[in-house]
Scaffold this motif. Structure first.
Motif, PDB file in Angstrom:
ATOM      1  N   ALA A  29       0.792  -1.228   0.000  1.00 51.66           N
ATOM      2  CA  ALA A  29       0.000   0.000   0.000  1.00 51.66           C
ATOM      3  C   ALA A  29       0.827   1.282   0.000  1.00 51.66           C
ATOM      4  O   ALA A  29       0.498   2.207  -0.744  1.00 51.66           O
ATOM      5  N   MET A  50     -10.002  -2.796  -3.100  1.00 54.42           N
ATOM      6  CA  MET A  50     -10.502  -1.629  -2.358  1.00 54.42           C
ATOM      7  C   MET A  50      -9.703  -1.411  -1.080  1.00 54.42           C
ATOM      8  O   MET A  50      -9.405  -0.270  -0.703  1.00 54.42           O
ATOM      9  N   GLN A  51      -9.331  -2.501  -0.419  1.00 47.50           N
ATOM     10  CA  GLN A  51      -8.532  -2.392   0.805  1.00 47.50           C
ATOM     11  C   GLN A  51      -7.144  -1.832   0.479  1.00 47.50           C
ATOM     12  O   GLN A  51      -6.632  -0.967   1.195  1.00 47.50           O
ATOM     13  N   HIS A  53      -6.359   0.086  -2.011  1.00 48.12           N
ATOM     14  CA  HIS A  53      -6.542   1.508  -2.326  1.00 48.12           C
ATOM     15  C   HIS A  53      -6.740   2.322  -1.052  1.00 48.12           C
ATOM     16  O   HIS A  53      -6.139   3.381  -0.887  1.00 48.12           O
ATOM     17  N   ARG A  54      -7.573   1.833  -0.151  1.00 47.64           N
ATOM     18  CA  ARG A  54      -7.866   2.536   1.097  1.00 47.64           C
ATOM     19  C   ARG A  54      -6.604   2.762   1.926  1.00 47.64           C
ATOM     20  O   ARG A  54      -6.433   3.810   2.532  1.00 47.64           O
ATOM     21  N   LEU A  55      -5.710   1.781   1.933  1.00 47.45           N
ATOM     22  CA  LEU A  55      -4.477   1.867   2.712  1.00 47.45           C
ATOM     23  C   LEU A  55      -3.384   2.694   2.036  1.00 47.45           C
ATOM     24  O   LEU A  55      -2.410   3.063   2.675  1.00 47.45           O
ATOM     25  N   SER A  56      -3.557   2.974   0.752  1.00 49.10           N
ATOM     26  CA  SER A  56      -2.514   3.664  -0.001  1.00 49.10           C
ATOM     27  C   SER A  56      -2.589   5.174   0.203  1.00 49.10           C
ATOM     28  O   SER A  56      -3.588   5.697   0.706  1.00 49.10           O
ATOM     29  N   ARG A  58      -3.212   7.189  -1.933  1.00 52.08           N
ATOM     30  CA  ARG A  58      -4.306   7.646  -2.790  1.00 52.08           C
ATOM     31  C   ARG A  58      -5.674   7.316  -2.215  1.00 52.08           C
ATOM     32  O   ARG A  58      -6.690   7.486  -2.859  1.00 52.08           O
ATOM     33  N   GLY A  59      -5.708   6.835  -0.991  1.00 51.80           N
ATOM     34  CA  GLY A  59      -6.944   6.361  -0.374  1.00 51.80           C
ATOM     35  C   GLY A  59      -8.059   7.380  -0.276  1.00 51.80           C
ATOM     36  O   GLY A  59      -9.223   7.007  -0.211  1.00 51.80           O
ATOM     37  N   GLU A  60      -7.730   8.654  -0.276  1.00 46.86           N
ATOM     38  CA  GLU A  60      -8.752   9.703  -0.206  1.00 46.86           C
ATOM     39  C   GLU A  60      -9.356  10.010  -1.572  1.00 46.86           C
ATOM     40  O   GLU A  60     -10.364  10.682  -1.666  1.00 46.86           O
ATOM     41  N   PHE A  63     -11.929   5.423  -5.897  1.00 47.55           N
ATOM     42  CA  PHE A  63     -11.476   4.095  -6.307  1.00 47.55           C
ATOM     43  C   PHE A  63     -12.154   3.779  -7.631  1.00 47.55           C
ATOM     44  O   PHE A  63     -13.375   3.871  -7.745  1.00 47.55           O
TER      45      PHE A  63
END
Length: 79
Positions: A29, A50-51, A53-56, A58-60, A63
């Motif tokens: 991530a 999705m997880q 992406h959320r942890l990266s 870029r999560g904000e 997606f």
């Protein structure tokens, strides 16, 4: 197996294989690596994407899922 009792917004991963995969997601991530997730239909690839992406970092941002199986091979390179 997902734990519906988890208070977090993401499903809790509780079986050993999922824990190992979560560990991998935690390592990937924060990087800028491109990740291709493959697997059979119904294995939860979208949940892991999705997880990740959320942890990266870029999560904000939004997606965007892309189903490569639904794209004609001649158009896949342009995507």
């Amino acid at each position: 197996m997902l734990n519906p009792e988890s208070p977090s917004t993401a499903p809790a991963l509780i079986d050993p294989a999922s824990k190992a995969f979560q560990s991998l997601l935690d390592k990937l991530a924060p990087t800028e690596a491109t990740v291709l997730i493959v697997g059979e239909t119904g294995t939860g690839k979208d949940l892991f994407a999705m997880q990740l992406h959320r942890l990266s970092p870029r999560g904000e941002k939004p997606f965007v899922a892309l189903n490569c199986g639904g794209i004609a091979p001649s158009l896949l390179d342009s995507e």
